[in-house]
Design a protein around this motif. Structure first.
Motif, PDB file in Angstrom:
ATOM      1  N   CYS A 264       8.359  -4.207   2.154  1.00 46.30           N
ATOM      2  CA  CYS A 264       6.751  -5.081   1.868  1.00 46.30           C
ATOM      3  C   CYS A 264       6.157  -2.902   1.221  1.00 46.30           C
ATOM      4  O   CYS A 264       6.245  -2.209   2.659  1.00 46.30           O
TER       5      CYS A 264
ATOM      6  N   VAL B 279       2.883  -2.504   0.749  1.00 44.33           N
ATOM      7  CA  VAL B 279       1.564  -2.746   1.197  1.00 44.33           C
ATOM      8  C   VAL B 279       0.926  -1.280   1.729  1.00 44.33           C
ATOM      9  O   VAL B 279      -0.088  -1.723   2.384  1.00 44.33           O
ATOM     10  N   HIS B 280       1.966  -2.349   2.949  1.00 44.35           N
ATOM     11  CA  HIS B 280       1.368  -0.945   4.119  1.00 44.35           C
ATOM     12  C   HIS B 280       0.110  -1.483   4.230  1.00 44.35           C
ATOM     13  O   HIS B 280      -0.779  -0.389   4.841  1.00 44.35           O
ATOM     14  N   CYS B 281      -0.138  -2.689   5.534  1.00 40.12           N
ATOM     15  CA  CYS B 281      -2.049  -3.025   5.388  1.00 40.12           C
ATOM     16  C   CYS B 281      -2.128  -1.700   7.191  1.00 40.12           C
ATOM     17  O   CYS B 281      -0.237  -2.152   7.907  1.00 40.12           O
TER      18      CYS B 281
ATOM     19  N   TRP C 284      -3.359  -2.614   9.906  1.00 39.39           N
ATOM     20  CA  TRP C 284      -3.110  -3.109  11.295  1.00 39.39           C
ATOM     21  C   TRP C 284      -2.056  -4.499  10.991  1.00 39.39           C
ATOM     22  O   TRP C 284      -1.998  -5.728  11.915  1.00 39.39           O
ATOM     23  N   CYS C 285      -0.794  -4.600  10.301  1.00 44.04           N
ATOM     24  CA  CYS C 285       0.058  -5.277   9.669  1.00 44.04           C
ATOM     25  C   CYS C 285       0.637  -5.276  11.360  1.00 44.04           C
ATOM     26  O   CYS C 285       0.624  -5.000  12.165  1.00 44.04           O
TER      27      CYS C 285
ATOM     28  N   THR D  73       3.924  -7.024  11.510  1.00 47.04           N
ATOM     29  CA  THR D  73       5.475  -6.889  11.329  1.00 47.04           C
ATOM     30  C   THR D  73       5.677  -5.834  10.625  1.00 47.04           C
ATOM     31  O   THR D  73       6.820  -5.506   9.125  1.00 47.04           O
TER      32      THR D  73
ATOM     33  N   THR E 132       9.702  -4.598   9.095  1.00 44.59           N
ATOM     34  CA  THR E 132       9.876  -4.986   7.608  1.00 44.59           C
ATOM     35  C   THR E 132       9.907  -4.719   6.932  1.00 44.59           C
ATOM     36  O   THR E 132       9.963  -4.220   5.136  1.00 44.59           O
ATOM     37  N   TRP E 133       8.778  -3.347   6.427  1.00 41.59           N
ATOM     38  CA  TRP E 133       8.406  -1.891   5.921  1.00 41.59           C
ATOM     39  C   TRP E 133       9.332  -1.735   4.777  1.00 41.59           C
ATOM     40  O   TRP E 133       9.345  -1.717   3.119  1.00 41.59           O
TER      41      TRP E 133
ATOM     42  N   GLY F  15       7.235 -12.806   4.977  1.00 43.68           N
ATOM     43  CA  GLY F  15       8.521 -11.292   4.721  1.00 43.68           C
ATOM     44  C   GLY F  15       7.587  -9.943   6.235  1.00 43.68           C
ATOM     45  O   GLY F  15       6.858 -11.150   7.609  1.00 43.68           O
ATOM     46  N   GLY F  16       7.505  -9.070   5.609  1.00 40.37           N
ATOM     47  CA  GLY F  16       7.568  -7.852   4.691  1.00 40.37           C
ATOM     48  C   GLY F  16       6.553  -8.980   3.631  1.00 40.37           C
ATOM     49  O   GLY F  16       5.856 -10.078   3.961  1.00 40.37           O
TER      50      GLY F  16
ATOM     51  N   SER G 294       1.628 -11.612  -0.704  1.00 38.81           N
ATOM     52  CA  SER G 294      -0.602 -10.660  -0.903  1.00 38.81           C
ATOM     53  C   SER G 294      -0.424 -11.164  -2.152  1.00 38.81           C
ATOM     54  O   SER G 294      -2.188  -9.985  -2.617  1.00 38.81           O
TER      55      SER G 294
ATOM     56  N   LYS H  37      -4.999  -8.819  -0.022  1.00 37.71           N
ATOM     57  CA  LYS H  37      -5.351  -7.030   1.269  1.00 37.71           C
ATOM     58  C   LYS H  37      -6.665  -6.528  -0.124  1.00 37.71           C
ATOM     59  O   LYS H  37      -5.934  -6.658  -0.563  1.00 37.71           O
TER      60      LYS H  37
END
Ligand code: SF4
Length: 219
Positions: A31, A33-35, A37-38, A40, A43-44, A93-94, A120, A138
């Motif tokens: 992933c 996107v890298h929020c 507060w993620c 998971t 999974t990045w 995901g991810g 997302s 997001k």
């Protein structure tokens, strides 16, 4: 097509339109996107050194960054071997739309599974026509217009009142689209966010999504 699978398990869908539905979750690795507060974060990255055999992956007891390549046939074989009874499959995901999901969604539908993708919306969505698309936009990386228009529901994460600004601009894009369900979901069971979501849902006649799996402490 081979997909990098982080985990695959059967549980109850805890969020959005299908909340409460027995579901098989297929979590893909990767992933961008890298929020902040993620929940998971493991999974990045999809690093080669974290690749393991699928036998090891399906035996995982704890979530971590390891993953295994599997094709559609192998995924369906696992579902059958495990004798899982859910007929709803959530591809998550991810960010699952990093990958072309047309083959896996079609193969699952041939076996009478209903597919849902949680995305997302930042990548092109490639899947069967009947797949249910849950768009979770997001603020840190905007969704593509094609993803917004393809969505069946918008499950919008909220932490602060200002987060709702981006949702307004998304809703303008789908104002002529019928049957698109809008859910507000407080981030990380934050109490202030929950109050904002409840207040706004009542005013706007939207729905509340509260991640029931987290309250139930299930996977
Ligand atoms: S898009 Fe989803 S998986 Fe990716 S960082 Fe954000 S919350 Fe995590």
């Amino acid at each position: 097509m081979h997909y990098p699978i982080n985990e695959i398990f059967q549980t109850i869908q805890g969020e959005g339109y299908y909340a409460g539905t027995p579901s098989i979750f297929i979590r893909l690795q990767g992933c961008p996107v890298h929020c902040k507060w993620c929940d998971t974060k493991y999974t990045w990255e999809c690093n080669n050194q974290d690749q393991i055999s699928y036998e090891k992956m399906i035996m995982k007891k704890k979530s971590n960054r390891t993953w295994s390549y599997m094709n559609s046939k192998e995924i369906i074989l696992i579902i059958k071997t495990k004798k899982w009874t859910a007929k709803h499959v959530v591809i998550t995901g991810g960010e699952p739309c990093l990958y072309d999901l047309l083959e896996i969604t079609k193969e699952l539908e041939k076996k009478d599974y209903k597919c849902q993708i949680e995305t997302s919306g930042t990548e092109l969505i490639r899947c069967s026509l009947n797949t249910w698309i849950t768009l979770s936009p997001k603020t840190n990386k905007k969704a593509l217009n094609t993803s917004i228009l393809r969505s069946n529901e918008i499950k919008y994460p909220v932490l602060k009142e200002e987060d709702l600004f981006y949702l307004k601009s998304i809703l303008k894009k789908i104002k002529n689209k019928k049957n698109n369900f809008i859910f507000l979901q407080p981030i990380s069971q934050n109490e202030e966010a929950l109050n904002i979501c409840i207040k706004t849902c009542i005013i706007k006649n939207w729905r509340l999504s509260i991640q029931i799996h987290k309250y139930l402490k299930i996977q």
